[in-house]
Design an enzyme around this catalytic site. Structure first.
Site, PDB file in Angstrom:
ATOM      1  N   GLU A  99       0.830  -1.207   0.000  1.00 36.10           N
ATOM      2  CA  GLU A  99       0.000   0.000   0.000  1.00 36.10           C
ATOM      3  C   GLU A  99       0.867   1.261   0.000  1.00 36.10           C
ATOM      4  O   GLU A  99       1.977   1.265   0.518  1.00 36.10           O
ATOM      5  CB  GLU A  99      -0.902   0.011   1.236  1.00 36.10           C
ATOM      6  CG  GLU A  99      -2.356  -0.354   0.952  1.00 36.10           C
ATOM      7  CD  GLU A  99      -3.151   0.746   0.248  1.00 36.10           C
ATOM      8  OE1 GLU A  99      -2.570   1.539  -0.531  1.00 36.10           O
ATOM      9  OE2 GLU A  99      -4.366   0.812   0.483  1.00 36.10           O
ATOM     10  N   ASP A 100       0.303   2.314  -0.560  1.00 36.22           N
ATOM     11  CA  ASP A 100       1.000   3.606  -0.556  1.00 36.22           C
ATOM     12  C   ASP A 100       0.905   4.297   0.791  1.00 36.22           C
ATOM     13  O   ASP A 100       1.861   4.870   1.288  1.00 36.22           O
ATOM     14  CB  ASP A 100       0.440   4.508  -1.666  1.00 36.22           C
ATOM     15  CG  ASP A 100      -1.083   4.650  -1.635  1.00 36.22           C
ATOM     16  OD1 ASP A 100      -1.749   3.973  -0.817  1.00 36.22           O
ATOM     17  OD2 ASP A 100      -1.614   5.433  -2.437  1.00 36.22           O
ATOM     18  N   ASP A 103      -4.260   5.557   6.100  1.00 34.12           N
ATOM     19  CA  ASP A 103      -4.817   6.792   6.646  1.00 34.12           C
ATOM     20  C   ASP A 103      -5.835   6.407   7.731  1.00 34.12           C
ATOM     21  O   ASP A 103      -5.449   6.135   8.860  1.00 34.12           O
ATOM     22  CB  ASP A 103      -5.427   7.581   5.480  1.00 34.12           C
ATOM     23  CG  ASP A 103      -5.968   8.940   5.865  1.00 34.12           C
ATOM     24  OD1 ASP A 103      -5.516   9.510   6.867  1.00 34.12           O
ATOM     25  OD2 ASP A 103      -6.850   9.446   5.147  1.00 34.12           O
ATOM     26  N   PHE A 152      -2.260  16.240   4.117  1.00 32.63           N
ATOM     27  CA  PHE A 152      -2.495  15.530   2.861  1.00 32.63           C
ATOM     28  C   PHE A 152      -1.213  15.547   2.038  1.00 32.63           C
ATOM     29  O   PHE A 152      -0.624  16.602   1.807  1.00 32.63           O
ATOM     30  CB  PHE A 152      -3.641  16.167   2.079  1.00 32.63           C
ATOM     31  CG  PHE A 152      -4.190  15.247   1.033  1.00 32.63           C
ATOM     32  CD1 PHE A 152      -5.075  14.232   1.368  1.00 32.63           C
ATOM     33  CD2 PHE A 152      -3.798  15.377  -0.291  1.00 32.63           C
ATOM     34  CE1 PHE A 152      -5.556  13.363   0.404  1.00 32.63           C
ATOM     35  CE2 PHE A 152      -4.274  14.510  -1.259  1.00 32.63           C
ATOM     36  CZ  PHE A 152      -5.157  13.502  -0.915  1.00 32.63           C
ATOM     37  N   ARG A 165       0.737  12.425  -9.172  1.00 32.57           N
ATOM     38  CA  ARG A 165       1.259  11.071  -8.951  1.00 32.57           C
ATOM     39  C   ARG A 165       2.684  10.907  -9.459  1.00 32.57           C
ATOM     40  O   ARG A 165       3.441  10.083  -8.967  1.00 32.57           O
ATOM     41  CB  ARG A 165       0.411  10.039  -9.707  1.00 32.57           C
ATOM     42  CG  ARG A 165      -0.934   9.762  -9.112  1.00 32.57           C
ATOM     43  CD  ARG A 165      -1.495   8.488  -9.729  1.00 32.57           C
ATOM     44  NE  ARG A 165      -2.941   8.419  -9.627  1.00 32.57           N
ATOM     45  CZ  ARG A 165      -3.588   8.009  -8.524  1.00 32.57           C
ATOM     46  NH1 ARG A 165      -2.914   7.638  -7.472  1.00 32.57           N
ATOM     47  NH2 ARG A 165      -4.898   7.980  -8.500  1.00 32.57           N
TER      48      ARG A 165
HETATM   49  P1  IMP Z   1      -7.757   4.853   4.256  1.00 30.99           P
HETATM   50  O1  IMP Z   1      -8.787   3.848   3.895  1.00 30.99           O
HETATM   51  O2  IMP Z   1      -8.359   6.074   4.902  1.00 30.99           O
HETATM   52  O3  IMP Z   1      -6.615   4.289   5.080  1.00 30.99           O
HETATM   53  O4  IMP Z   1      -7.195   5.452   2.939  1.00 30.99           O
HETATM   54  C1  IMP Z   1      -6.395   4.780   2.118  1.00 30.99           C
HETATM   55  C2  IMP Z   1      -6.344   5.434   0.755  1.00 30.99           C
HETATM   56  O5  IMP Z   1      -6.709   6.818   0.786  1.00 30.99           O
HETATM   57  C3  IMP Z   1      -4.935   5.404   0.264  1.00 30.99           C
HETATM   58  O6  IMP Z   1      -4.656   4.205  -0.395  1.00 30.99           O
HETATM   59  C4  IMP Z   1      -4.884   6.620  -0.628  1.00 30.99           C
HETATM   60  O7  IMP Z   1      -5.323   6.281  -1.923  1.00 30.99           O
HETATM   61  C5  IMP Z   1      -5.857   7.592  -0.021  1.00 30.99           C
HETATM   62  N1  IMP Z   1      -5.166   8.587   0.826  1.00 30.99           N
HETATM   63  C6  IMP Z   1      -5.209   8.696   2.171  1.00 30.99           C
HETATM   64  N2  IMP Z   1      -4.457   9.713   2.618  1.00 30.99           N
HETATM   65  C7  IMP Z   1      -3.902  10.268   1.523  1.00 30.99           C
HETATM   66  C8  IMP Z   1      -2.976  11.369   1.328  1.00 30.99           C
HETATM   67  O8  IMP Z   1      -2.497  12.058   2.244  1.00 30.99           O
HETATM   68  N3  IMP Z   1      -2.635  11.617   0.033  1.00 30.99           N
HETATM   69  C9  IMP Z   1      -3.108  10.896  -1.016  1.00 30.99           C
HETATM   70  N4  IMP Z   1      -3.949   9.859  -0.875  1.00 30.99           N
HETATM   71  C10 IMP Z   1      -4.354   9.554   0.378  1.00 30.99           C
HETATM   72 MG    MG Z   2      -4.349   3.872  -2.309  1.00 30.39          MG
END
Ligand code: IMP
Ligand code: MG
Length: 177
Positions: A99-100, A103, A152, A165
């Protein structure tokens, strides 16, 4: 929409490279003889995956999944769907999710849950960036790259509304433009 978003560097390409090298060494140590499937989450992890696997000199497979959770902008819709499933059979295999960013943790939680039901031999998570301040559900991160503040971020695969990206460094987005 107003002015262009203002970006300031958070992690340079050199810091990212050092982090990817460290993660690759940890993964190599644990998966050398296991022929794992690396399941990368599109789109954000494509650059990380590409750099990571070039440092892994042992047999492995690559799969992609796509989950829909984010709409336009910066807030998660909270609803997660599997828009693209892995094609390989996961049962009995050693699976490492790539995963990138983690969050809220909702996306990773959903995916690990889905994959866990398919009875892999093992299931672990590798993330380039971790934003612990916003966690809504606990996620066990086995390989963690960089911890990021409650901001962010964009670049190195991470987007804001499909922009930024391609940037080789990681930036904090100071305003929404
Ligand atoms: P989560 O489900 O809230 O953990 O979010 C995961 C996804 O939200 C990641 O795989 C990203 O695609 C997107 N995301 C969350 N935070 C960021 C950020 O700071 N920048 C860009 N994408 C984000
Ligand atoms: Mg993602």
């Amino acid at each position: 929409m107003g002015s262009e978003p203002k970006l300031s560097v958070l992690f340079t390409r050199d810091e990212i490279e050092a982090t990817v090298n460290r993660l690759a060494a940890e993964i190599r140590r644990d998966y050398l003889t296991k022929h794992p499937i690396l399941i990368a989450v599109l789109k954000g992890s494509f650059m990380f995956l590409a750099d990571l696997i070039r440092r892994l000199d042992f047999p492995l497979e690559v799969e992609f999944v796509r989950l829909s959770s984010y709409g336009r902008g910066k807030e998660s819709s909270g609803k997660i769907k599997l828009a693209q499933r892995p094609q390989a059979k996961v049962k009995g295999r050693h699976v490492l999710v790539i995963e990138d960013i983690i969050d809220t943790g909702l996306t990773a939680g959903f995916l690990l849950d889905y994959l866990g039901k398919k009875k892999p031999a093992s299931l672990k998570l590798c993330v380039l960036t971790d934003k612990p301040a916003r966690r809504q559900t606990p996620v066990n991160i086995d390989y963690r790259g960089l911890t990021v503040p409650d901001k962010f971020i964009v670049g190195y695969g991470l987007d804001w509304d499909e922009r930024f990206r391609h940037l080789p460094d990681i930036y904090v987005m100071e305003n929404e433009g």
